[in-house]
Design an enzyme around this catalytic site. Structure first.
Site, PDB file in Angstrom:
ATOM      1  N   GLY A 277       7.080   1.807  25.791  1.00 55.67           N
ATOM      2  CA  GLY A 277       6.368   2.775  24.961  1.00 55.67           C
ATOM      3  C   GLY A 277       4.877   2.549  25.060  1.00 55.67           C
ATOM      4  CB  CYS A 344     -11.116   4.077  -1.746  1.00 58.17           C
ATOM      5  SG  CYS A 344      -9.491   4.761  -2.108  1.00 58.17           S
ATOM      6  CD  GLU A 345      -6.682   0.554  -0.021  1.00 62.28           C
ATOM      7  OE1 GLU A 345      -6.749  -0.695  -0.157  1.00 62.28           O
ATOM      8  OE2 GLU A 345      -6.033   1.297  -0.772  1.00 62.28           O
ATOM      9  CE1 TYR A 372       4.953   1.874  18.204  1.00 59.52           C
ATOM     10  CE2 TYR A 372       3.785   0.903  20.053  1.00 59.52           C
ATOM     11  CZ  TYR A 372       4.965   1.259  19.436  1.00 59.52           C
ATOM     12  OH  TYR A 372       6.161   1.009  20.062  1.00 59.52           O
TER      13      TYR A 372
END
Length: 417
Positions: A277, A344-345, A372
């Site tokens: 993948g 907001c992290e 991914y």
């Protein structure tokens, strides 16, 4: 090798198209994929085993865009799926269900039924309860389900713990110590047809040794099963071959295939199945983003960009490093920046401590974002998921439209008065 390169005009191009033109046309953030790169990487696996019987089953979870799947289906690719949703995507993209292998630890009865009706190639079964359920569903349909057991060989893949899948502590597969016993059970169930053996020990592996250790264990098991009258027809070695994000030196598909074929001299009757993948899609895509603000503090320089962890979560989730480069490099003295998004992290970053010459409004490319990336994106902070574009030579195709804000709550409702 990929087809994202700086050209004589000093700009970063995707095949024969400047990435800046795509940003201007489709906006940012924006995923851009290269058809030529996808095809090159798929052919690298396909050609590596020559005329030995084989099937390349692209792992849909890496990048499930219909444009990507259709590109690979046209090459004759099979597909590795883990849900009925991925199965329906493969069908919508023109994939052949007879080349589909169905992995995953939690297959529902409805998923099994749909896959059996479509006559997929094989179910990669991961537990005894799953065997019993599949036997029941197949019996109700009056068919035999083709199965392979996913064996957990207890081999340390030496990769990030979140993407290690071949140790006895992982949720995946059947422990090696119990494999023969479970094969006997599968062989005894009336609605199952034992076809193969499968393993997948992890992702982003950069050495051959874990693959070879796992393969040797599986081949020994195949020999012992044969002595009991259980004949294995295919060996599915899974995926996991690593790619270059920074300075890794992963084996080439040709090296991997040679090592496998050397061990299959005594097992020429085994079909070989690969499930790549990341190795096909990662370096076939970039995420294009714009610098909104440059924020300088006493301790840090921040480049606040319009892409965020909801668009590309790998750096936040895995502490993954991905190269971030300008679409048009500037002259001047570089400064060290953390590249952070609007979410907001504190974990909302795509890169830390990067030396770049930047101005507000500059466009950047996050390399190796084809796997991914979008598939793990979300609407956190009610942010629309971004557009996806496929480049094919000098042509571009919008293979996914940017989400409209109103679509984010279209399936919701408020309570009545």
């Amino acid at each position: 090798m990929d087809y994202f390169n700086y050209q004589e005009d000093g700009q970063l191009w995707a095949e024969q198209v400047p990435l800046a033109d795509l940003a201007n046309q489709y906006g940012t953030p924006l995923y851009v994929y290269s058809r030529a790169t996808l095809e090159r990487h798929w052919h690298a696996f396909d050609k590596s085993v020559g005329d030995y019987p084989h099937l390349i089953c692209y792992a849909v979870k890496a990048n499930s865009n219909l444009g990507v799947l259709n590109t690979l289906a046209r090459l004759g690719s099979g597909f590795d799926i883990v849900s009925v949703g991925e199965l329906e995507r493969v069908l919508a993209a023109g994939g052949d269900p007879s080349k589909v292998v169905f992995s995953g630890v939690g297959k529902t009865e409805a998923e099994m039924k749909r896959a059996l009706q479509l006559k997929i190639k094989c179910f990669n079964v991961e537990s005894e309860p799953e065997l019993q359920r599949l036997n029941k569903v197949a019996g109700e349909l009056g068919v035999k389900a083709p199965i392979s057991l996913r064996i957990n060989p207890d081999v340390d893949a030496k990769t990030h713990p979140y993407i290690s899948t071949g140790l006895r502590d992982n949720k995946f597969g059947i422990t090696f110590d119990r494999a023969a016993q479970v094969y006997r059970l599968a062989h005894s169930l009336p609605n199952l047809d034992v076809h193969g053996i499968d393993c997948h020990i992890g992702s982003q592996l950069t050495a051959l040794a874990p693959f070879i250790d796992a393969t040797d264990r599986l081949l020994a098991l195949i020999d012992s099963l044969k002595a009991e009258g259980i004949h294995i027809r295919h060996l599915d070695v899974g995926g996991g071959l690593g790619v270059v994000y920074r300075d890794e030196l992963p084996p080439q598909p040709s090296e991997y295939a040679k090592a496998l074929l050397d061990r299959l001299e005594r097992h020429r009757d085994l079909e070989l199945i690969f499930e790549p993948g990341r190795a096909i899609a990662a370096n076939a895509g970039v995420l294009v983003t714009k610098v909104e603000f440059l924020k300088h503090t006493e301790h840090k320089n921040f480049a606040i960009i319009d892409a965020a962890m909801n668009d590309l979560i790998r750096p936040a989730l895995y502490q993954a490093w991905q190269d971030i480069i300008p679409l048009r490099p500037r002259q001047g003295e570089a400064q060290t920046y953390d590249l952070v998004g609007p979410v907001c992290e504190t974990s909302d970053f795509l890169g830390k401590d990067r030396d770049l010459v930047l101005q507000e409004g500059d466009l950047l490319a996050v390399r190796s974002s084809g796997a991914y990336g979008f598939t793990m994106s979300s609407n956190y902070n009610t942010r629309p998921r971004v557009a996806e574009v496929m480049v094919d030579g000098n042509k571009t195709y919008l293979v996914r439209q940017r989400e409209e804000l109103s679509s984010l709550w279209a399936l919701e409702s408020v309570l009545p008065e």
